[in-house]
Design a protein around this motif. Structure first.
Motif, PDB file in Angstrom:
ATOM      1  N   LEU A 154       2.894   8.121   3.037  1.00  0.00           N
ATOM      2  CA  LEU A 154       2.844   8.518   1.629  1.00  0.00           C
ATOM      3  C   LEU A 154       3.917   9.563   1.309  1.00  0.00           C
ATOM      4  O   LEU A 154       4.391   9.645   0.186  1.00  0.00           O
ATOM      5  N   ASN A 155       4.309  10.344   2.329  1.00  0.00           N
ATOM      6  CA  ASN A 155       5.262  11.436   2.090  1.00  0.00           C
ATOM      7  C   ASN A 155       6.705  11.090   2.427  1.00  0.00           C
ATOM      8  O   ASN A 155       7.598  11.907   2.229  1.00  0.00           O
ATOM      9  N   ASN A 156       6.947   9.927   2.994  1.00  0.00           N
ATOM     10  CA  ASN A 156       8.331   9.511   3.257  1.00  0.00           C
ATOM     11  C   ASN A 156       8.525   8.073   2.789  1.00  0.00           C
ATOM     12  O   ASN A 156       9.209   7.268   3.427  1.00  0.00           O
ATOM     13  N   LYS A 157       7.911   7.797   1.644  1.00  0.00           N
ATOM     14  CA  LYS A 157       7.851   6.454   1.080  1.00  0.00           C
ATOM     15  C   LYS A 157       9.226   5.793   0.910  1.00  0.00           C
ATOM     16  O   LYS A 157       9.431   4.670   1.369  1.00  0.00           O
ATOM     17  N   ASP A 158      10.161   6.490   0.277  1.00  0.00           N
ATOM     18  CA  ASP A 158      11.432   5.835  -0.062  1.00  0.00           C
ATOM     19  C   ASP A 158      12.209   5.427   1.182  1.00  0.00           C
ATOM     20  O   ASP A 158      12.709   4.305   1.276  1.00  0.00           O
ATOM     21  N   ALA A 159      12.308   6.356   2.137  1.00  0.00           N
ATOM     22  CA  ALA A 159      13.076   6.041   3.352  1.00  0.00           C
ATOM     23  C   ALA A 159      12.384   4.941   4.159  1.00  0.00           C
ATOM     24  O   ALA A 159      13.038   4.037   4.694  1.00  0.00           O
ATOM     25  N   VAL A 160      11.049   4.994   4.222  1.00  0.00           N
ATOM     26  CA  VAL A 160      10.325   3.959   4.974  1.00  0.00           C
ATOM     27  C   VAL A 160      10.509   2.595   4.303  1.00  0.00           C
ATOM     28  O   VAL A 160      10.776   1.589   4.973  1.00  0.00           O
ATOM     29  N   LEU A 161      10.402   2.549   2.984  1.00  0.00           N
ATOM     30  CA  LEU A 161      10.563   1.253   2.295  1.00  0.00           C
ATOM     31  C   LEU A 161      11.984   0.713   2.474  1.00  0.00           C
ATOM     32  O   LEU A 161      12.176  -0.496   2.620  1.00  0.00           O
ATOM     33  N   GLU A 162      12.977   1.622   2.500  1.00  0.00           N
ATOM     34  CA  GLU A 162      14.344   1.141   2.711  1.00  0.00           C
ATOM     35  C   GLU A 162      14.489   0.515   4.102  1.00  0.00           C
ATOM     36  O   GLU A 162      15.031  -0.576   4.267  1.00  0.00           O
ATOM     37  N   SER A 164       0.830  -1.216   0.000  1.00  0.00           N
ATOM     38  CA  SER A 164       0.000   0.000   0.000  1.00  0.00           C
ATOM     39  C   SER A 164       0.859   1.259   0.000  1.00  0.00           C
ATOM     40  O   SER A 164       0.531   2.251  -0.656  1.00  0.00           O
ATOM     41  N   ILE A 165       1.961   1.223   0.761  1.00  0.00           N
ATOM     42  CA  ILE A 165       2.858   2.383   0.767  1.00  0.00           C
ATOM     43  C   ILE A 165       3.482   2.556  -0.617  1.00  0.00           C
ATOM     44  O   ILE A 165       3.487   3.647  -1.185  1.00  0.00           O
ATOM     45  N   ARG A 166       3.991   1.451  -1.177  1.00  0.00           N
ATOM     46  CA  ARG A 166       4.663   1.533  -2.477  1.00  0.00           C
ATOM     47  C   ARG A 166       3.712   2.060  -3.556  1.00  0.00           C
ATOM     48  O   ARG A 166       4.094   2.876  -4.395  1.00  0.00           O
ATOM     49  N   MET A 167       2.442   1.605  -3.512  1.00  0.00           N
ATOM     50  CA  MET A 167       1.458   2.005  -4.520  1.00  0.00           C
ATOM     51  C   MET A 167       0.832   3.371  -4.219  1.00  0.00           C
ATOM     52  O   MET A 167       0.030   3.869  -4.998  1.00  0.00           O
ATOM     53  N   GLY A 168       1.128   3.919  -3.019  1.00  0.00           N
ATOM     54  CA  GLY A 168       0.512   5.194  -2.643  1.00  0.00           C
ATOM     55  C   GLY A 168      -0.976   5.063  -2.358  1.00  0.00           C
ATOM     56  O   GLY A 168      -1.742   5.998  -2.583  1.00  0.00           O
ATOM     57  N   ASP A 169      -1.385   3.912  -1.828  1.00  0.00           N
ATOM     58  CA  ASP A 169      -2.808   3.660  -1.571  1.00  0.00           C
ATOM     59  C   ASP A 169      -3.200   4.182  -0.181  1.00  0.00           C
ATOM     60  O   ASP A 169      -3.255   3.437   0.802  1.00  0.00           O
ATOM     61  N   GLY A 170      -3.494   5.488  -0.124  1.00  0.00           N
ATOM     62  CA  GLY A 170      -3.798   6.137   1.150  1.00  0.00           C
ATOM     63  C   GLY A 170      -5.053   5.597   1.810  1.00  0.00           C
ATOM     64  O   GLY A 170      -5.140   5.522   3.041  1.00  0.00           O
ATOM     65  N   GLU A 171      -6.012   5.186   1.001  1.00  0.00           N
ATOM     66  CA  GLU A 171      -7.265   4.689   1.552  1.00  0.00           C
ATOM     67  C   GLU A 171      -7.034   3.388   2.344  1.00  0.00           C
ATOM     68  O   GLU A 171      -7.574   3.220   3.441  1.00  0.00           O
ATOM     69  N   ALA A 172      -6.244   2.495   1.770  1.00  0.00           N
ATOM     70  CA  ALA A 172      -5.953   1.233   2.465  1.00  0.00           C
ATOM     71  C   ALA A 172      -5.200   1.500   3.768  1.00  0.00           C
ATOM     72  O   ALA A 172      -5.486   0.889   4.804  1.00  0.00           O
ATOM     73  N   ALA A 202       0.003   2.474  18.120  1.00  0.00           N
ATOM     74  CA  ALA A 202      -0.978   2.196  17.063  1.00  0.00           C
ATOM     75  C   ALA A 202      -2.307   2.913  17.320  1.00  0.00           C
ATOM     76  O   ALA A 202      -3.266   2.728  16.579  1.00  0.00           O
ATOM     77  N   ALA A 203      -2.382   3.707  18.371  1.00  0.00           N
ATOM     78  CA  ALA A 203      -3.579   4.505  18.627  1.00  0.00           C
ATOM     79  C   ALA A 203      -3.390   5.941  18.137  1.00  0.00           C
ATOM     80  O   ALA A 203      -4.243   6.790  18.341  1.00  0.00           O
ATOM     81  N   SER A 204      -2.275   6.212  17.494  1.00  0.00           N
ATOM     82  CA  SER A 204      -1.997   7.576  17.028  1.00  0.00           C
ATOM     83  C   SER A 204      -2.917   7.940  15.863  1.00  0.00           C
ATOM     84  O   SER A 204      -3.559   7.084  15.269  1.00  0.00           O
ATOM     85  N   ASP A 205      -2.936   9.211  15.536  1.00  0.00           N
ATOM     86  CA  ASP A 205      -3.868   9.754  14.543  1.00  0.00           C
ATOM     87  C   ASP A 205      -3.693   9.105  13.151  1.00  0.00           C
ATOM     88  O   ASP A 205      -2.646   9.248  12.522  1.00  0.00           O
ATOM     89  N   PRO A 206      -4.720   8.408  12.656  1.00  0.00           N
ATOM     90  CA  PRO A 206      -4.585   7.677  11.382  1.00  0.00           C
ATOM     91  C   PRO A 206      -4.380   8.578  10.166  1.00  0.00           C
ATOM     92  O   PRO A 206      -3.649   8.203   9.239  1.00  0.00           O
ATOM     93  N   THR A 207      -4.978   9.748  10.151  1.00  0.00           N
ATOM     94  CA  THR A 207      -4.805  10.652   9.006  1.00  0.00           C
ATOM     95  C   THR A 207      -3.357  11.107   8.909  1.00  0.00           C
ATOM     96  O   THR A 207      -2.734  11.077   7.845  1.00  0.00           O
ATOM     97  N   MET A 208      -2.819  11.513  10.058  1.00  0.00           N
ATOM     98  CA  MET A 208      -1.441  11.967  10.036  1.00  0.00           C
ATOM     99  C   MET A 208      -0.508  10.859   9.585  1.00  0.00           C
ATOM    100  O   MET A 208       0.373  11.057   8.759  1.00  0.00           O
ATOM    101  N   TRP A 209      -0.739   9.653  10.099  1.00  0.00           N
ATOM    102  CA  TRP A 209       0.196   8.571   9.770  1.00  0.00           C
ATOM    103  C   TRP A 209       0.068   8.098   8.337  1.00  0.00           C
ATOM    104  O   TRP A 209       1.065   7.762   7.702  1.00  0.00           O
ATOM    105  N   ARG A 210      -1.155   8.085   7.806  1.00  0.00           N
ATOM    106  CA  ARG A 210      -1.295   7.798   6.374  1.00  0.00           C
ATOM    107  C   ARG A 210      -0.410   8.770   5.585  1.00  0.00           C
ATOM    108  O   ARG A 210       0.381   8.360   4.725  1.00  0.00           O
ATOM    109  N   ASP A 211      -0.507  10.052   5.922  1.00  0.00           N
ATOM    110  CA  ASP A 211       0.261  11.057   5.180  1.00  0.00           C
ATOM    111  C   ASP A 211       1.767  10.896   5.366  1.00  0.00           C
ATOM    112  O   ASP A 211       2.539  11.140   4.445  1.00  0.00           O
ATOM    113  N   VAL A 212       2.184  10.515   6.564  1.00  0.00           N
ATOM    114  CA  VAL A 212       3.622  10.318   6.793  1.00  0.00           C
ATOM    115  C   VAL A 212       4.148   9.224   5.863  1.00  0.00           C
ATOM    116  O   VAL A 212       5.189   9.392   5.205  1.00  0.00           O
TER     117      VAL A 212
END
Lengths: 308, 308
Positions: free
Chosen positions: B238-246, A261-269, B226-236
């Motif tokens: 999506l916005n730090n994809k490469d470093a997180v995937l590494e 989901s992260i790789r695909m940018g699937d924010g909804e999932a 895992a009780a932290s704000d889901p909107t913020m974490w979705r955005d984190v």
């Protein structure tokens, strides 16, 4: 019946806490203790973890009608064999280990003439050794008892009353189910915490001092449980292998799905997954198994209004 | 120079804490606030998170010489565009987001005529919303500032002093390195915690009520983050994809190696891994980034002697 004399073999976090709790909550009961490590015995005596700390395991158990083994899962059998000649024939044998199937087998094989009723207080801290125990460790925590099919019901009910006197709530289940439940609520979390702390300390592009400095972003929570006793945890994983590997397989599948989901940018999932985990946290707090104060009350939070 | 008027856009845990901290530690400074959610604005006004909580973002920023965006990473650009017509030309733009590369780009594109100096206070709790903030959130925590190569040095030093006044220790690094460091100290831990809490709630052979009941064995520590704000974490993510995937790739490799050690019964490898992670915990406590009380001081620990 009540136990008149409890012997504790192994005076670390669990054993020391039992010794202190018996002295506080069961003042009529005698406690004797033993630890394989002479330095631990000396410290246990200093702290008064038992009425008497013996220099021989046999002496510690000689008078006891309840013997509790509080040693790592891998040495339960050895510890039991060491005291066998000195045990009273009617002594009940129990333990506090985190995996019940293999420990029940080890204690049963070592002491075939005794009743063995394994128990597991689901309580602990990241500290270990004779300085770690405290009398209130078990208060409002669950103690899971896994009696074999054929057992002495009087002794079983005495063991239940013993743990309740120490402040625990007692639950029964079979050993196999216990090992599956604990694989997910305790063993897998520890394995993952140990892994990520190792991963973080092996990076070449982020220094260890940076990892330590900025750990308040979440990492520090993992370091607490990754500071637990390595000998005990080695033994837990070796003794609950099948259940741990099953849970680990499921975890890896779920992690792979989130990775995609992260790789695909699937924010909804991602949002859908992150939103549903909050409810579990709420239930844990409602059932008194954790503290609702933000950050567990680390530091000062003067003037805080708790979140709804 | 000092800031005379700070505007806070987004009055959740971070924004609310900044508002309260400014009022407590910088009594000469004016604070105005705005939140997109009318219910949050009402609650923020009740709690006094700012001197004035405005019903329009433009009104909130109109007088400000420092504007701090405290909104999820994915809407930084939108929030900045919304206030652009009302901004003072000399206003410094900053934020508190957890991924700096993408936020610096979004704010820079939205406000090309302003100086933007991103910042990230590495501090938080599992709570969110206008009830979650408190004045001492930043005390003895690190705030990482990621100034662009061309910046206004006077404004930069004013921003450093601002965060120091709120109790933080300030560190500088470039945005790319920040995102790598936070991927391991914060983003990966959150991803893993969200995953395991999801895994545990999907089991068919262990019930959710068992997971909750026996969570004190380690699992509960994961539920907090895992009780932290889901909107913020979705955005984190999506916005730090490469470093997180590494970082996730490295973590998975290490987990696979430990999985193999368990499967093979290699106790020596397990012990070796588990023993070395304790030292990191000790350093985190020594540097004041966590509390050494066992279990973070949950419940009562009367009479405890801390472990050596």
């Amino acid at each position: 019946m009540n136990f008149a004399h409890v012997a504790i073999i192994g005076l670390g976090l669990q054993g020391g806490s039992i010794g202190l709790a018996v002295q506080e909550f069961l003042p009529g009961t005698r406690v004797s203790g033993y630890d394989l490590d002479p330095a631990h015995r000396a410290r246990a005596a200093e702290r008064g973890l038992a009425h008497v700390v013996h220099d021989s395991a046999e002496d510690a158990v000689r008078e006891a009608d309840l013997v509790i083994f509080c040693v790592p899962p891998g040495v339960m059998g050895d510890a039991a064999r060491a005291v066998r000649p000195a045990l009273r024939p009617d002594a009940l044998i129990s333990d506090v280990g985190s995996c019940k199937g293999s420990i029940a087998r080890a204690l049963g094989e070592a002491l075939p003439d005794h009743f063995v009723i394994p128990a597991h207080p689901v309580a602990g801290t990241e500290h270990s050794g004779p300085d770690a125990g405290f009398a209130h460790l078990f208060r409002n925590r669950w103690c899971i008892i896994t009696p074999p099919e054929q057992t002495d019901l009087l002794k079983l009910s005495a063991l239940v009353e013993f743990w309740e006197a120490l402040g625990a709530n007692v639950e029964h289940m079979n050993a196999e189910h216990h090992d599956l439940v604990l694989a997910v609520t305790s063993h897998l979390p520890h394995l993952i915490a140990y892994t990520i702390v190792g991963t973080a300390s092996d990076l070449e592009n982020v220094t260890q001092s940076e990892v330590i400095k900025y750990s308040a972003g979440g990492f520090r929570d993992f370091t607490r449980i990754a500071a637990s006793d390595p000998t005990m945890w080695r033994d837990v994983f070796l003794n609950n292998k099948d259940a741990v590997l099953e849970m680990l397989g499921r975890f890896t599948e779920d992690l792979t799905a989130l990775q995609r989901s992260i790789r695909m940018g699937d924010g909804e999932a991602l949002f859908g997954h992150f939103a549903r985990t909050r409810a579990i946290r709420r239930s844990i707090i409602e059932e008194g198994q954790d503290d609702s104060r933000p950050d567990f009350g680390r530091g000062d939070h003067e003037g805080i209004v708790p979140a709804a």
